[in-house]
Design an enzyme around this catalytic site. Structure first.
Site: not given
Ligand code: NAP
Length: 227
Positions: A132, A145
């Site tokens: 991130s 975070y």
């Molecule tokens: P998201 O839509 O909330 O998806 C999160 C994913 O993580 C879901 O598939 C969830 O699956 C899985 N997950 C969470 N806890 C888990 C657990 N205990 N065991 C297994 N799977 C788990 O998030 P996203 O925005 O795609 O984010 C993906 C990555 O990008 C993260 O690492 C986040 O920190 C990073 N990121 C996001 C952003 C942003 O703006 N969105 C920006 C920078 C970085 P289930 O619910 O099916 O378990």
């Protein structure tokens, strides 16, 4: 047995992980990680060569059993996209929140990578860590975070040094239009403005570029922000 390379993508049930799975599917067989087995099944129906791999990554015993059951001779790509985004000022953040953030964003990543190292080494594979902007800069309200993402960057650097046969890429997106970002904006008390954020597809393209770089190239870090 397929002759295509194999990728395991965590967090594939939605958001950046699901977009990455879709982007890799034309060229890779896939294991789709996440807890939501129904979402993983739905995605797998769309993607030939994809198999759901539902497991809670914070449950060490289940993860070990699920990796053992795979019995992978080789793994070409491991994308860690699973994560949580829990905001809060230091004065308001409980030890439980600190632990949860680190359990999912750091400890689970390290644990899964460790179990998959033999298969990754066999393939001279690539590990992509979805980090991130908060892995470089810790803003007020983002302590736990950002600390988890700084730790993830440290993990990437150490792993890269320890495992010369692997490629280890840290991908640092700004705000992305996903469910996590909706929750982040809600926690900030702001207004959700999807068209000002990156699309998950754009981040997936960056992840795929690191995972499929030509054999002599090692992409170690990608920073991608909305224009
Ligand atoms: P998201 O839509 O909330 O998806 C999160 C994913 O993580 C879901 O598939 C969830 O699956 C899985 N997950 C969470 N806890 C888990 C657990 N205990 N065991 C297994 N799977 C788990 O998030 P996203 O925005 O795609 O984010 C993906 C990555 O990008 C993260 O690492 C986040 O920190 C990073 N990121 C996001 C952003 C942003 O703006 N969105 C920006 C920078 C970085 P289930 O619910 O099916 O378990």
């Amino acid at each position: 047995m397929s002759s295509r390379p194999l990728a395991l993508v965590t967090g594939a049930s939605r958001g950046i992980g699901a977009a990455t799975a879709r982007a890799l599917a034309p060229t890779h067989d896939l294991l789709l990680g996440g807890r939501d087995a129904v979402a993983l099944e739905k995605l797998a129906v769309d993607l030939p060569g994809a198999t759901p791999w539902p497991v809670d990554l914070t449950d060490d015993g289940s993860v070990t059993a699920a990796v053992t059951a795979l019995d992978l001779p080789r793994l070409d790509v491991l994308v860690h996209s699973a994560g949580v985004g829990l905001l809060g000022r230091v004065e308001d953040t409980s030890p439980e929140t600190w632990r949860r953030q680190f359990e999912v964003n750091v400890v689970a990543v390290a644990g899964l990578t460790r179990l998959l190292l033999p298969a990754l080494r066999a393939a001279r594979g690539t590990v992509v860590l979805v980090n991130s902007g908060a892995g470089h800069t810790a803003r007020p309200g983002w302590a736990s975070y950002a600390a988890s993402k700084f730790a993830l960057r440290a993990f990437a650097d150490a792993l890269r040094g320890e495992e010369p046969d692997l490629r280890v890429a840290s991908v640092h997106p700004g705000r992305v239009d996903t469910e996590m970002q909706r929750s982040v904006v809600e926690q900030e008390g702001g207004r959700y403005e999807a068209d000002r954020y990156l699309r998950a597809d754009s981040v997936a393209a960056a992840i795929v570029s690191a995972a499929t770089a030509s054999a002599e190239a090692h992409v170690s870090e990608i920073v991608i922000r909305p224009r």
